[in-house]
Design a protein around this motif. Structure first.
Motif, PDB file in Angstrom:
ATOM      1  N   VAL B  73       0.853  -1.189   0.000  1.00 54.11           N
ATOM      2  CA  VAL B  73       0.000   0.000   0.000  1.00 54.11           C
ATOM      3  C   VAL B  73       0.889   1.238   0.000  1.00 54.11           C
ATOM      4  O   VAL B  73       1.412   1.615  -1.048  1.00 54.11           O
ATOM      5  N   ASP B  74       1.087   1.867   1.167  1.00 52.69           N
ATOM      6  CA  ASP B  74       1.869   3.100   1.170  1.00 52.69           C
ATOM      7  C   ASP B  74       3.365   2.800   1.092  1.00 52.69           C
ATOM      8  O   ASP B  74       3.804   1.661   1.282  1.00 52.69           O
ATOM      9  N   SER B  75       4.120   3.854   0.790  1.00 48.76           N
ATOM     10  CA  SER B  75       5.549   3.690   0.529  1.00 48.76           C
ATOM     11  C   SER B  75       6.335   4.816   1.170  1.00 48.76           C
ATOM     12  O   SER B  75       5.822   5.918   1.374  1.00 48.76           O
ATOM     13  N   THR B  76       7.586   4.525   1.470  1.00 47.35           N
ATOM     14  CA  THR B  76       8.507   5.512   2.026  1.00 47.35           C
ATOM     15  C   THR B  76       9.779   5.532   1.196  1.00 47.35           C
ATOM     16  O   THR B  76      10.323   4.472   0.853  1.00 47.35           O
ATOM     17  N   LEU B  77      10.232   6.723   0.862  1.00 49.25           N
ATOM     18  CA  LEU B  77      11.508   6.929   0.166  1.00 49.25           C
ATOM     19  C   LEU B  77      12.446   7.651   1.134  1.00 49.25           C
ATOM     20  O   LEU B  77      12.066   8.659   1.720  1.00 49.25           O
ATOM     21  N   LYS B  78      13.645   7.129   1.296  1.00 45.74           N
ATOM     22  CA  LYS B  78      14.600   7.714   2.241  1.00 45.74           C
ATOM     23  C   LYS B  78      15.895   8.091   1.529  1.00 45.74           C
ATOM     24  O   LYS B  78      16.331   7.389   0.598  1.00 45.74           O
ATOM     25  N   ILE B  79      16.489   9.177   1.986  1.00 37.09           N
ATOM     26  CA  ILE B  79      17.792   9.598   1.496  1.00 37.09           C
ATOM     27  C   ILE B  79      18.710   9.740   2.721  1.00 37.09           C
ATOM     28  O   ILE B  79      18.382  10.423   3.676  1.00 37.09           O
ATOM     29  N   GLN B  80      19.863   9.029   2.674  1.00 36.66           N
ATOM     30  CA  GLN B  80      20.808   9.097   3.780  1.00 36.66           C
ATOM     31  C   GLN B  80      22.200   8.697   3.315  1.00 36.66           C
ATOM     32  O   GLN B  80      22.364   7.541   2.880  1.00 36.66           O
ATOM     33  N   PRO B  81      23.175   9.584   3.325  1.00 38.60           N
ATOM     34  CA  PRO B  81      23.104  11.002   3.657  1.00 38.60           C
ATOM     35  C   PRO B  81      22.762  11.837   2.425  1.00 38.60           C
ATOM     36  O   PRO B  81      23.111  11.466   1.294  1.00 38.60           O
ATOM     37  N   ALA B  82      22.104  12.959   2.638  1.00 37.51           N
ATOM     38  CA  ALA B  82      21.698  13.811   1.519  1.00 37.51           C
ATOM     39  C   ALA B  82      22.878  14.618   0.991  1.00 37.51           C
ATOM     40  O   ALA B  82      23.791  14.998   1.733  1.00 37.51           O
ATOM     41  N   LYS B  83      22.844  14.877  -0.316  1.00 36.20           N
ATOM     42  CA  LYS B  83      23.825  15.729  -0.977  1.00 36.20           C
ATOM     43  C   LYS B  83      23.110  16.943  -1.561  1.00 36.20           C
ATOM     44  O   LYS B  83      21.885  16.922  -1.763  1.00 36.20           O
TER      45      LYS B  83
END
Lengths: 120, 117
Positions: B73-83
């Motif tokens: 169903v729902d989704s998560t997008l993660k950025i680690q570490p951000a540039k």
């Protein structure tokens, strides 16, 4: 690989007049969808019109119509009776028309966009 | 029908920090997409899910980006570490495609504007 090219970064038109936005694409596929999306400052990507490549008749939606030239791989959008609310970024996009088991991921390939300004 | 919901609308973070975006697709849409739209460009697909399985993540920078879609169903997008170059609008979309490829719907959310400083 498929590519989509919009050669007009910016266009302007007077209110109530007609404007045409250009789009060309490159593909070796025979069956596909083509789309025009509108993106106002709210960032929402709004579908304007869609064309199935197997249909020879050009799609129309009220004031919006397309000129689909499959052999030339051209897909232009005509906006008639332009309104101030038509001011936005317009994107042309391509998607393969294949079954899911044949590799259709539903991935949209977008052009660079054309900023349209409708002037009062 | 309710649209594709995304949050947050805006996010400002410092480089090397982490950030997560959330998306809830249209009910019944099995396919979910995350697109990245850099200012002045067209959206580019980062990752696509069919139910809860990844179909295409060829353009996802896997050293720093990750995504999941729990329970399809729902989704998560993660950025680690951000540039700094991750500054963009992140659009979520969902679609309903028949097994034969007929498209019944393809809807975008309003996106999350990320600024990395």
């Amino acid at each position: 690989a498929q590519t989509v090219t919009q050669s007009q970064p910016e266009m302007s038109v007077q209110e109530a007049e007609t404007v045409t936005l250009s789009c060309t694409y490159d593909t070796s596929e025979n069956n596909y969808y083509l789309f025009w999306y509108k993106q106002p400052p709210s960032r929402q990507m709004i579908l304007v019109i869609r064309q199935e490549a197997y249909k020879q008749q050009n799609a129309t939606e009220n004031r919006f119509s397309v000129n689909f030239q499959k052999a030339a791989k051209s897909f232009s959008l005509k906006i008639s009776d332009s309104q101030l609310g038509d001011t936005a970024m317009y994107f042309c996009a391509f998607m393969k028309l294949l079954g899911l088991l044949s590799g259709n991921t539903g991935k949209l390939i977008f052009g660079q966009g054309t900023t349209l300004q409708v002037k009062p | 029908e309710a649209g594709v919901a995304q949050s947050p609308r805006y996010k400002i973070i410092e480089k090397r920090q982490s950030v997560a975006f959330w998306c809830n697709p249209i009910s019944g849409h099995a396919t979910l997409y995350w697109y990245q739209q850099i200012l002045g460009q067209g959206p580019k697909l980062l990752i696509q899910f069919q139910n809860n399985g990844v179909v295409d993540d060829s353009q996802l920078p896997k050293d720093r980006f990750s995504a999941e879609r729990l329970k399809g169903v729902d989704s998560t997008l993660k950025i680690q570490p951000a540039k700094l170059e991750d500054s963009a609008v992140y659009l979520c979309a969902s679609s309903l495609l028949s097994p034969q490829g007929t498209l019944y719907g393809y809807t975008f959310g309003s996106g999350t504007r990320l600024t990395v400083v």
